[in-house]
Motif scaffolding. Structure first.
Motif, PDB file in Angstrom:
ATOM      1  N   ARG A 248      -7.160  -0.359  -8.050  1.00  0.00           N
ATOM      2  CA  ARG A 248      -6.390  -0.614  -9.517  1.00  0.00           C
ATOM      3  C   ARG A 248      -6.929  -1.305 -10.299  1.00  0.00           C
ATOM      4  NH1 ARG A 248      -0.813  -1.775  -5.774  1.00  0.00           N
ATOM      5  NH2 ARG A 248      -0.776   0.156  -4.545  1.00  0.00           N
TER       6      ARG A 248
ATOM      7  N   GLU B  69      -6.797  -0.274  -1.402  1.00  0.00           N
ATOM      8  CA  GLU B  69      -6.218   0.644  -2.282  1.00  0.00           C
ATOM      9  C   GLU B  69      -5.885  -0.428  -3.801  1.00  0.00           C
ATOM     10  OE1 GLU B  69      -2.699   2.370  -0.940  1.00  0.00           O
ATOM     11  OE2 GLU B  69      -1.814   2.560  -3.041  1.00  0.00           O
TER      12      GLU B  69
ATOM     13  N   SER C 128      -6.481  -1.475   4.594  1.00  0.00           N
ATOM     14  CA  SER C 128      -6.093  -0.202   3.632  1.00  0.00           C
ATOM     15  C   SER C 128      -5.316  -0.894   2.365  1.00  0.00           C
ATOM     16  CB  SER C 128      -5.032   0.592   4.436  1.00  0.00           C
ATOM     17  OG  SER C 128      -4.040  -0.199   5.089  1.00  0.00           O
ATOM     18  N   THR C 129      -4.777  -1.891   2.503  1.00  0.00           N
ATOM     19  CA  THR C 129      -3.997  -2.396   1.333  1.00  0.00           C
ATOM     20  C   THR C 129      -5.199  -2.903   0.274  1.00  0.00           C
ATOM     21  OG1 THR C 129      -2.319  -2.976   2.584  1.00  0.00           O
ATOM     22  CG2 THR C 129      -2.138  -3.734   0.355  1.00  0.00           C
TER      23      THR C 129
ATOM     24  N   ASP D 252       1.903   5.906  10.834  1.00  0.00           N
ATOM     25  CA  ASP D 252       0.914   6.499   9.984  1.00  0.00           C
ATOM     26  C   ASP D 252       1.056   7.834  10.057  1.00  0.00           C
ATOM     27  OD1 ASP D 252      -0.708   6.741   7.985  1.00  0.00           O
ATOM     28  OD2 ASP D 252      -2.180   5.359   8.520  1.00  0.00           O
TER      29      ASP D 252
ATOM     30  N   ASP E 299      -9.148 -11.949   1.981  1.00  0.00           N
ATOM     31  CA  ASP E 299      -8.360 -11.797   3.421  1.00  0.00           C
ATOM     32  C   ASP E 299      -9.007 -10.502   4.365  1.00  0.00           C
ATOM     33  OD1 ASP E 299      -6.680 -12.494   5.317  1.00  0.00           O
ATOM     34  OD2 ASP E 299      -4.821 -11.036   4.403  1.00  0.00           O
TER      35      ASP E 299
ATOM     36  N   GLN F  79      -2.684  -5.379  10.435  1.00  0.00           N
ATOM     37  CA  GLN F  79      -1.587  -5.425   9.698  1.00  0.00           C
ATOM     38  C   GLN F  79      -1.774  -4.964   8.121  1.00  0.00           C
ATOM     39  OE1 GLN F  79       1.505  -8.047  10.403  1.00  0.00           O
ATOM     40  NE2 GLN F  79       0.866  -7.062  12.495  1.00  0.00           N
ATOM     41  N   GLU F  80      -2.383  -3.968   8.420  1.00  0.00           N
ATOM     42  CA  GLU F  80      -2.532  -3.072   7.080  1.00  0.00           C
ATOM     43  C   GLU F  80      -3.618  -4.140   6.022  1.00  0.00           C
ATOM     44  OE1 GLU F  80      -0.916  -1.110   9.448  1.00  0.00           O
ATOM     45  OE2 GLU F  80       0.587  -2.503   8.758  1.00  0.00           O
ATOM     46  N   ARG F  81      -4.304  -4.902   6.232  1.00  0.00           N
ATOM     47  CA  ARG F  81      -5.114  -5.690   5.374  1.00  0.00           C
ATOM     48  C   ARG F  81      -6.083  -4.897   4.613  1.00  0.00           C
ATOM     49  NH1 ARG F  81      -3.881  -9.842   9.120  1.00  0.00           N
ATOM     50  NH2 ARG F  81      -3.217 -11.818   8.101  1.00  0.00           N
TER      51      ARG F  81
ATOM     52  N   ASN G 195      -4.932  -4.140  14.777  1.00  0.00           N
ATOM     53  CA  ASN G 195      -3.765  -4.642  14.409  1.00  0.00           C
ATOM     54  C   ASN G 195      -4.107  -5.632  13.301  1.00  0.00           C
ATOM     55  OD1 ASN G 195      -1.083  -5.243  14.645  1.00  0.00           O
ATOM     56  ND2 ASN G 195      -1.246  -6.918  15.989  1.00  0.00           N
TER      57      ASN G 195
ATOM     58  N   LEU H 157      -7.543 -11.847  -3.800  1.00  0.00           N
ATOM     59  CA  LEU H 157      -6.766 -12.589  -2.591  1.00  0.00           C
ATOM     60  C   LEU H 157      -6.995 -11.504  -1.363  1.00  0.00           C
ATOM     61  CD1 LEU H 157      -3.796 -14.657  -3.821  1.00  0.00           C
ATOM     62  CD2 LEU H 157      -5.920 -15.395  -3.092  1.00  0.00           C
ATOM     63  N   LEU H 158      -6.375 -10.231  -1.673  1.00  0.00           N
ATOM     64  CA  LEU H 158      -6.481  -9.319  -0.521  1.00  0.00           C
ATOM     65  C   LEU H 158      -7.800  -8.956  -0.049  1.00  0.00           C
ATOM     66  CD1 LEU H 158      -3.926  -6.762  -2.142  1.00  0.00           C
ATOM     67  CD2 LEU H 158      -3.670  -7.824   0.009  1.00  0.00           C
TER      68      LEU H 158
ATOM     69  N   PHE I 168      -0.876 -11.488   2.368  1.00  0.00           N
ATOM     70  CA  PHE I 168      -0.873 -11.025   0.998  1.00  0.00           C
ATOM     71  C   PHE I 168      -0.483  -9.575   0.910  1.00  0.00           C
ATOM     72  CE2 PHE I 168      -4.550 -14.289   1.202  1.00  0.00           C
ATOM     73  CZ  PHE I 168      -3.854 -15.248   0.636  1.00  0.00           C
ATOM     74  N   ASN I 169      -0.189  -8.793   1.793  1.00  0.00           N
ATOM     75  CA  ASN I 169       0.142  -7.583   1.651  1.00  0.00           C
ATOM     76  C   ASN I 169       1.412  -7.212   2.854  1.00  0.00           C
ATOM     77  OD1 ASN I 169      -2.024  -7.867   3.668  1.00  0.00           O
ATOM     78  ND2 ASN I 169      -1.249  -5.810   4.258  1.00  0.00           N
TER      79      ASN I 169
ATOM     80  N   ALA J 152       0.786  -1.171  -0.055  1.00  0.00           N
ATOM     81  CA  ALA J 152      -0.138  -0.029   0.257  1.00  0.00           C
ATOM     82  C   ALA J 152       0.897   1.214   0.004  1.00  0.00           C
ATOM     83  CB  ALA J 152      -0.926  -0.002   1.470  1.00  0.00           C
TER      84      ALA J 152
ATOM     85  N   HIS K 122       0.655   4.100   1.697  1.00  0.00           N
ATOM     86  CA  HIS K 122       1.337   4.406   2.931  1.00  0.00           C
ATOM     87  C   HIS K 122       2.212   3.664   3.596  1.00  0.00           C
ATOM     88  CE1 HIS K 122      -2.116   1.925   3.950  1.00  0.00           C
ATOM     89  NE2 HIS K 122      -1.746   1.579   5.229  1.00  0.00           N
TER      90      HIS K 122
ATOM     91  N   HIS L 168      -5.605 -11.367  -9.640  1.00  0.00           N
ATOM     92  CA  HIS L 168      -5.865 -12.451  -8.898  1.00  0.00           C
ATOM     93  C   HIS L 168      -5.372 -11.903  -7.289  1.00  0.00           C
ATOM     94  CE1 HIS L 168      -7.127 -16.335  -7.760  1.00  0.00           C
ATOM     95  NE2 HIS L 168      -6.158 -16.464  -7.450  1.00  0.00           N
ATOM     96  N   TRP L 169      -4.489 -10.896  -7.152  1.00  0.00           N
ATOM     97  CA  TRP L 169      -3.976 -10.537  -5.996  1.00  0.00           C
ATOM     98  C   TRP L 169      -5.124  -9.670  -5.378  1.00  0.00           C
ATOM     99  CZ3 TRP L 169       0.257 -11.978  -3.046  1.00  0.00           C
ATOM    100  CH2 TRP L 169       1.106 -12.476  -3.439  1.00  0.00           C
TER     101      TRP L 169
ATOM    102  N   SER M 113       3.062  -5.095   5.610  1.00  0.00           N
ATOM    103  CA  SER M 113       2.686  -4.173   6.715  1.00  0.00           C
ATOM    104  C   SER M 113       3.738  -3.477   7.502  1.00  0.00           C
ATOM    105  CB  SER M 113       1.851  -4.974   7.949  1.00  0.00           C
ATOM    106  OG  SER M 113       2.892  -5.900   8.614  1.00  0.00           O
TER     107      SER M 113
ATOM    108  N   ARG N  98      -7.384   2.625   7.448  1.00  0.00           N
ATOM    109  CA  ARG N  98      -5.757   3.030   7.861  1.00  0.00           C
ATOM    110  C   ARG N  98      -6.052   3.040   9.633  1.00  0.00           C
ATOM    111  NH1 ARG N  98      -3.495   7.242   3.704  1.00  0.00           N
ATOM    112  NH2 ARG N  98      -1.673   7.515   5.474  1.00  0.00           N
TER     113      ARG N  98
END
Lengths: 335, 651
Positions: free
Chosen positions: B106, B102, B98-99, A327, B119, B94-96, B92, B115-116, A281-282, A226, A228, B111-112, A284, B85
């Motif tokens: 796109r 985002e 927000s990612t 952040d 999750d 783990q930015e799942r 906690n 998956l994201l 998959f991301n 991401a 950020h 496929h990513w 952190s 965020r």
């Protein structure tokens, strides 16, 4: 194989690698994980530690596990660049004529162990510069590409300073990670004794093929990050630049030079490997934080004040981690 | 519902919650800022000579900070990305989230992206906004309470103000209030009666303007006293000039007398009351004694009726008959007196109908009516006695200063003379009356001349020219009355000016300060002293004529309490009740006055105080002493004259 299957395969492979290395290496989980992260990210590793802690064993084990050509170079003060890269020799051809032929040095392998790298002269050390970055060797006016994947796993002894030459900054910067190998704990030492002083010697088996490794390296690069999170990596690296607007106070006080962009690249790539290895998959913030010390510690240059006070780059990086918020944007109701 | 929708829905809930929480935190931050602001201003107010409205403004600003903080913090909506965020960080994840949010946006997510999202959706389902951001007091609230507690404590700390500043402030308040009162009194006076003379009008306008000036502008005590003294002198001068006319003495005496002028406001009121009473009691009202007798008999009848109501009605018809007879007699008596007692007639009817309860009630009503009538008859008798004090003829009226009555008499004479059909006896009677009035009319300027001429004309049998002269005399009297009204206005203004000077000079407020010339102790009676107090106008509550009719003892009828001016008596002449021989000790007329120490300034040695200031202080101190009867009556004139001369010295 689709992405999901590839990810599953990666996790399986990673687990298998950890298990296989664990057969030979006792403890040093962080070192093993760091080394594996560098290998999957396609980076070189500098292992630093006092003699006898298993640095060379770890690299040799990796050589056994990975089905890749492995070569070992023992760096000594009289070692010459040609001894690493190779040289042109006068050879007699089949029709009796004599001609120069390039004799490849030990660098022409996929996995190179540069043992006690700081014992060689800077001239010899610099022979690795091109190979480590461009993955090619230029000798006798001719450039030769090294086969992918190419890893340099170097070791150095921090205490035996006589007759050693510190690695130049350009060389250090080319290492993806610098891992500091510490002493084993009591239980680990007991296990080491058990494994090494009895009749049966554990041996790691070869489980990773070259193509598989290359595929995994490609997969790692696909892990999304991401904006950020990238921004956090950037801010961490910028915080190490002394006397700038973004510098952390401690960096301005104790650093002469901060990390290069390679540091940020290393952070993100290592983060990706860690994320995937942990089933995410991301990437952190925690992934980046875990990679900060091995990825940046060798890229910072302390000033005289820090040297005089006995500070280490690890201490400075830990303070920077505290200073730089995860952040930057204001959370709605963060307490 | 897709994974993305699940995530978005959860994040929207979290964003709303986050926004409210942010506004809640902003509210407390605004409260804290307001509290700090208030504390700072309060601190400043305690040590600096800030005006009191500063605190009100600071308080309003401080209170305004609370809604401002709320609105400012909650003005902007929280976007989904921000919420993601925030939730990632807080939970906690783990930015799942927000990612996923985002990357899902796109185009090359592929496929990513799926998956994201899958999750992240798992995490999104776990989001509970209440648990995520529970409502609790933010840290700012603790600081706010602490600040308020400090401000509360500071509230009990006395203000630091220099003596000089406090005095100045008090002076300013007194000057402002005095100015307001002065302006209000003058305005009221002008509304009640417009002066005839231009000079009087100008002077009264000047008094009003001075009052407004004192009320609006920031004037120092010395300047205010100077302005007041200057205008007071002018008013005095004008009043003296007007008072030189001997006619005014007569008019003033008449106005102050018990009966007063026939057409004065008090007499008009009295006449109105007389008319009303006469209307209620009939043409020939009964004497109060007769009404009292009738009331006693009615009371006996009422008692008998009450006894009758308690008895068994069957066995007492004889008593009923007797009662019926006596009530009929009473009704007859009332009728002969010209009284209307409907209650008594109803009672007779009730007795005949055998309704005992109604009988008692009606008799009581009749008693109440009779009581009222008795009071009215008494009032009528008193008023008649007062009315008898009016002059009988023109000479007496002029002698007693009853100018309006004299005017009325003259008008009757004029009508008689102009009518032409006047017999010689009547003409002779008029001639005698007018001739008799020439002497008393000398105090009324040209009136005497006109009367003399009228006498001459009448002696020659010329009724018409005599009537013209009498009309001229009446007109002259009217003019004199109007000018006397001006003099009264001037004196009232002068009195108000003196009171203003006294208030400003002594620093007392208009309400608490005693009016110059007003006798302390003549108020509501003091505890521990004999006798009873008299209601007097200590606080100006009698200055409203529209309500003064409501009480029994209107100020107009209390001439004995009014102060007498220098016009009433010559130097050294006092009213009987102020005879100085009654005073004990060494205070005897003709002897030297005992020393009275004045606190204003020391008159011994060399003083650095300017004469103007010293004289003003001495004047106001003397005024105070005069007002509070610290100086014996016998010497008040001398003291007053002595300090009045200071004004001449200042000039």
């Amino acid at each position: 194989m689709n992405t999901e299957q590839q990810i599953a395969a990666f996790r399986q492979l990673y687990t298998a690698l950890r298990a296989e290395i664990g057969k030979v290496m006792v403890g040093h989980e962080t070192i093993v994980e760091g080394t594996l992260a560098a290998i999957f990210a396609g980076g070189h590793v500098l292992l630093e530690g006092v003699p006898g802690l298993g640095k060379t064993l770890l690299v040799r084990t990796l050589g056994d596990i990975l089905d890749l050509p492995f070569s070992r170079i023992q760096f000594t003060p009289d070692l010459m660049p040609a001894d690493i890269l190779g040289t042109n020799l006068v050879m007699e051809t089949g029709d009796g004529r004599k001609e120069f032929q390039f004799q490849k040095g030990p660098i022409f392998a996929n996995l190179v162990l540069a043992d006690e790298i700081n014992r060689a002269t800077p001239k010899t050390q610099s022979a690795l510069l091109e190979a480590m970055q461009e993955k090619s060797v230029t000798a006798g006016g001719e450039m030769r590409k090294l086969t992918e994947p190419f890893f340099v796993l170097a070791t150095q002894n921090p205490i035996d300073q006589e007759g050693t030459y510190p690695l130049p900054e350009a060389q250090l910067d080319r290492f993806f990670f610098k891992l500091v190998v510490g002493y084993p704990s009591a239980s680990e030492l007991t296990e080491v004794l058990t494994r090494t002083t009895e009749t049966s010697q554990p041996k790691a088996s070869r489980i990773v093929q070259r193509d598989t490794l290359m595929e995994m390296q490609q997969l790692i690069r696909q892990v999304p990050v991401a904006t950020h999170v990238k921004d956090y990596a950037v801010r961490l690296v910028l915080a190490t630049h002394p006397k700038t607007e973004t510098a952390a106070p401690i960096a301005s006080q104790f650093l002469r030079f901060g990390s290069s962009p390679r540091g940020a690249q290393a952070l993100v790539l290592a983060g990706k490997v860690r994320a995937l290895s942990q089933g995410r998959f991301n990437v952190s913030f925690d992934d980046l934080q875990a990679a900060v010390l091995p990825a940046l510690r060798h890229r910072l240059i302390l000033n005289f004040e820090a040297e005089a006070e006995g500070l280490t780059t690890d201490q400075i990086l830990q303070q920077i981690l505290k200073d730089v918020p995860k952040d930057k944007s204001l959370a709605p109701a963060a307490s | 519902m897709s994974d993305l929708q699940v995530i978005q829905q959860a994040l929207q809930r979290a964003a709303r919650r986050g926004r409210w929480l942010r506004a809640w935190r902003g509210l407390w931050q605004g409260f804290l800022i307001g509290a700090v602001l208030w504390l700072v201003f309060l601190g400043c107010y305690k040590v600096l000579p800030l005006p009191a409205p500063t605190l009100a403004v600071a308080g309003a600003a401080a209170l305004a900070m609370v809604p401002l903080g709320l609105l400012w913090s909650g003005r902007r909506a929280v976007t989904l990305a921000e919420a993601a965020r925030w939730v990632d960080l807080h939970e906690n994840f783990q930015e799942r989230l927000s990612t996923a949010l985002e990357v899902a946006g796109r185009p090359q997510a592929g496929h990513w992206g799926s998956l994201l999202l899958a999750d992240a959706a798992v995490c999104a389902r776990k989001i509970d906004p209440r648990r995520l951001a529970p409502v609790r007091l933010p840290r700012a609230s603790h600081w706010t309470l602490l600040t308020l507690a400090v401000a509360l404590g500071l509230g009990f700390v006395p203000e630091y103000r220099s003596q000089e500043l406090r005095k100045k402030r008090l002076d300013a308040e007194v000057i402002k209030y005095t100015g307001e009162r002065l302006a209000e009194l003058t305005r009221h006076s002008l509304e009640q009666r417009k002066p005839v003379l231009d000079n009087t009008q100008q002077r009264l306008d000047a008094v009003g303007q001075l009052g407004e000036h004192l009320a609006k502008a920031t004037v120092s005590r010395a300047d205010a006293l100077k302005d007041l003294a200057s205008l007071t002198d002018k008013l005095k001068q004008d009043a003296r000039q007007l008072a030189q006319n001997p006619a005014y003495k007569r008019l003033e005496q008449a106005a102050r007398g018990t009966g007063g002028e026939k057409n004065s406001p008090a007499n008009a009121r009295m006449q109105k009351q007389l008319d009303e009473i006469q209307k209620a009691l009939g043409k020939n009202p009964a004497a109060p004694e007769a009404l009292d007798q009738l009331k006693k008999e009615l009371q006996k009848a009422a008692q008998a009726a009450a006894g009758l109501a308690n008895k068994d009605s069957a066995g007492d018809s004889q008593a009923k008959d007797q009662m019926s007879q006596s009530m009929a007699n009473l009704a007859q008596q009332a009728k002969e007196m010209g009284l209307s007692l409907p209650g008594l007639e109803d009672a007779i009817q009730a007795l005949q109908a055998g309704q005992a309860d109604l009988l008692v009630r009606d008799l009581n009503a009749a008693l109440t009516d009779l009581e009222k009538m008795k009071e009215m008859a008494q009032a009528f008798q008193q008023m008649q006695q007062q009315g008898e004090k009016l002059g009988k003829d023109l000479a007496e009226q002029l002698e007693m200063g009853q100018a309006q009555a004299a005017q009325g008499t003259l008008e009757i004479m004029i009508l008689a003379l102009k009518g032409g059909a006047l017999n010689p006896e009547d003409l002779k009677r008029i001639l005698e009356q007018v001739a008799k009035a020439v002497g008393p009319a000398k105090d009324y300027g040209k009136v005497a001349d006109f009367l003399k001429k009228a006498v001459g004309e009448m002696q020659q049998g010329k009724g018409g020219p005599a009537a013209e002269n009498l009309a001229a005399a009446a007109k002259e009297l009217e003019r004199l009355l109007a000018e006397a009204g001006d003099l009264e206005s001037l004196k009232a203004s002068l009195e108000a000016m003196q009171k203003a000077s006294f208030c400003i000079g002594t620093g007392q407020s208009w309400m608490s300060g005693l009016r110059p010339g007003q006798r302390p102790g003549s108020g509501r009676g003091k505890p521990g002293k004999g006798g009873f107090g008299t209601w007097v106008d200590e606080e100006g509550w009698l200055e409203y004529p529209e309500i003064s009719d409501l009480w029994e003892n209107p100020p107009d009828d209390r001439g004995a309490l009014d102060p007498r001016s220098a016009l009433d008596r010559g130097e050294g002449q006092l009213a009987d009740n102020l005879d100085p021989t009654k005073l004990r000790g060494q205070l005897q007329p003709g002897r030297s006055m005992p020393g009275i120490s004045l606190k204003g300034v020391s008159i011994k040695g060399t003083s650095t105080v300017e004469f103007k200031e010293a004289s003003m202080a001495a004047q106001s101190e003397a005024q105070n002493a005069l007002s509070q009867d610290q100086i014996p009556r016998a010497y008040q004139g001398a003291v007053k004259g002595y300090f009045d001369d200071f004004n001449n010295l200042k000039k």
